[in-house]
Write an enzyme that holds these catalytic residues in place. Structure first.
Site, short mmCIF file in Angstrom:
data_model
loop_
_atom_site.label_atom_id
_atom_site.label_comp_id
_atom_site.label_asym_id
_atom_site.label_seq_id
_atom_site.Cartn_x
_atom_site.Cartn_y
_atom_site.Cartn_z
N LYS A 242 30.73 54.39 32.35
CA LYS A 242 31.45 53.44 31.52
C LYS A 242 32.00 54.14 30.26
CE LYS A 242 30.82 49.25 28.90
NZ LYS A 242 29.87 48.38 28.26
N PHE B 254 58.56 41.39 49.11
CA PHE B 254 58.75 40.38 48.06
C PHE B 254 59.27 41.10 46.82
CE2 PHE B 254 56.92 36.13 48.91
CZ PHE B 254 56.65 36.31 50.26
N ASN C 98 46.43 42.35 38.27
CA ASN C 98 47.53 41.44 37.89
C ASN C 98 47.14 40.02 38.30
OD1 ASN C 98 48.52 40.90 40.69
ND2 ASN C 98 48.82 43.11 40.63
#
Ligand code: CTP
Length: 421
Positions: A306, A343, A228
């Site tokens: 991957k 928070f 994020n």
């Protein structure tokens, strides 16, 4: 292996009669596997010779700010940062005063201002100089800045007086250096600090504060992850403010691109699960502040190779919920910190969501911020928050993140003191 193996100590020797003990300190540090980079002030050279110091250190003495050869080999900024710890022994009243006011008029004081490492000082001076309100003010400022002290001790002075001001013995300084390098910053207060008129211990002295900060990265495969936009600026600023208030601070940080705050022990982590483990290892604490933007989800099975385009359509990622660090730490029990602060990053129905989060997570306070589009909160330098507790809603104006950090710590101090210990 000793705890000082391969550690690099930048040792600043300033001008006092105790400078001769710095020679023994160098010997003791090297015996334990540390390397010592010596720096002398002009005053130090009146007491010991650069040759003696450099012979024992097995390294060149640095003493000039504008030395063309030194700058070509290793500039003063690099010199101050290549160390694991900066130690001043002996530290005179003069060098403490320069440090406290940020002066940089010779190599030693410039290194002290430029360093990004912890600093440990071993003061040595006449007892009147130590007890002088100016010195005591400077020491209080330096402690609030996160500078660590070893001594001084009570004892007979070279000048014939008796009292606080003697430099600690080299072995005691070695112990303090080991403690500083292993993150134990609860070194004893210097003699005279508590007693000196007009000074008081910083408000969080003797307290431990654990802070989470930054994002978490949840791997999808070896090259991709879920993340994020958190920059870590707010959490890092809170850790720095708690350290300035005298606390021992442990900052558990996700991957960020900002420097470590001064005077703080940093545990870098990547994933939410690593963050929880590092936080639990840092407990017990007096205050826990969860400022990290923890990813709520992780990929259930991280691919070991991957993920490749196969022509058969996009892969489906199955997600699992991450542990809730704030809720885990808030659980009632002996290890619950006296104050737990979370928070809440919300984009709508801000207060309702914050109150619900306060109850759901079981914390004592939520710092609510609006992260809706058009706000500068994620990655920016300012934030507009509202403190929400079970009985209060306290809106603050838009402020710099460092100012919010400062005010948050100021707000928490009396609340912590009000808690039964
Ligand atoms: N938090 C945490 N561990 C998590 C998720 C969040 O410790 N796995 C903490 C954050 O550090 C913050 C508070 O919980 O202090 C709220 O975070 P936020 O992302 O706003 O809330 P969520 O728990 O994700 O709830 P929601 O999805 O309802 O917004």
């Amino acid at each position: 292996m000793t705890s000082l193996s391969n550690k690099r100590i930048l040792l600043i020797v300033s001008g006092g009669i105790a400078a001769y003990k710095a020679l023994d300190l160098v010997r003791r540090l090297r015996e334990r596997g540390a390397s010592v980079v010596p720096v002398m002030t002009a005053g130090a050279k009146a007491f010991i010779t650069p040759l003696a110091l450099s012979s024992l250190a097995g390294a060149k003495v640095h003493d000039e700010l504008f030395s063309l050869t030194d700058e070509a080999e290793m500039g003063h900024i690099e010199l101050s940062r290549a160390a694991d710890l900066v130690v001043i022994a002996p530290a005179t009243a003069n060098i403490l005063a320069k440090m406290a006011s940020g002066l940089a008029d010779d190599l030693a004081s410039t290194l002290l201002l430029a360093t990004d490492k912890r600093t440990l000082v071993a003061p040595a001076m006449n007892l009147r100089m130590w007890l002088h309100p100016a010195t005591q003010r400077n020491v209080a400022t330096l402690r609030a800045d996160g500078v660590l002290f070893c001594g001084p001790e009570d004892g007979a002075m070279a000048c014939g007086e008796f009292g606080p001001g003697r430099m600690s013995e080299p072995l005691a300084i070695v112990d303090a250096i080991e403690a500083a390098l292993t993150g134990d910053t609860t070194l004893p207060l210097p003699v005279g600090i508590a007693a000196a008129p007009g000074t008081k211990a910083p408000p969080l002295a003797g307290r431990r504060v654990v802070v989470t900060s930054g994002p978490t990265h949840e791997p999808i495969d070896p090259v991709r992850f879920i993340a994020n936009r958190s920059s870590g600026k707010q959490g890092h600023a809170i850790a720095a403010a708690a350290a300035r208030a005298g606390a021992e601070v442990i900052l558990v940080s996700g991957p960020v691109a900002i420097p470590n705050p001064q005077g703080v022990t940093v545990h870098p982590v990547e994933t939410a699960r690593e963050m929880l483990a590092a936080v639990e290892a840092a407990l017990p604490a007096d205050i826990f502040i969860a400022a990290a933007a923890v990813a709520d989800w992780r990929v259930s099975e991280e691919a070991t190779e991957k993920l490749k385009k196969t022509g058969g359509g996009a892969p489906v990622l199955t997600l699992s919920e991450n542990p809730d660090i704030l809720a885990t730490v808030s659980r009632p029990g002996a290890r619950r910190p006296a104050l737990v602060v979370g928070f809440a990053a919300e984009t709508e129905h801000l207060l309702d969501h914050a109150r619900a989060k306060l109850a759901r997570k079981g914390c004592d306070m939520i710092v609510l911020n609006d992260v809706g589009t058009g706000t500068d909160t994620f990655g920016g330098d300012t934030n507009e928050v509202t403190l929400v507790t079970a009985s209060e809603t306290i809106p603050w104006p838009r402020l710099d993140k460092t100012e919010i950090a400062e005010r948050l710590i100021e707000t928490l101090v009396p609340r912590l003191e009000a808690k039964p210990s």
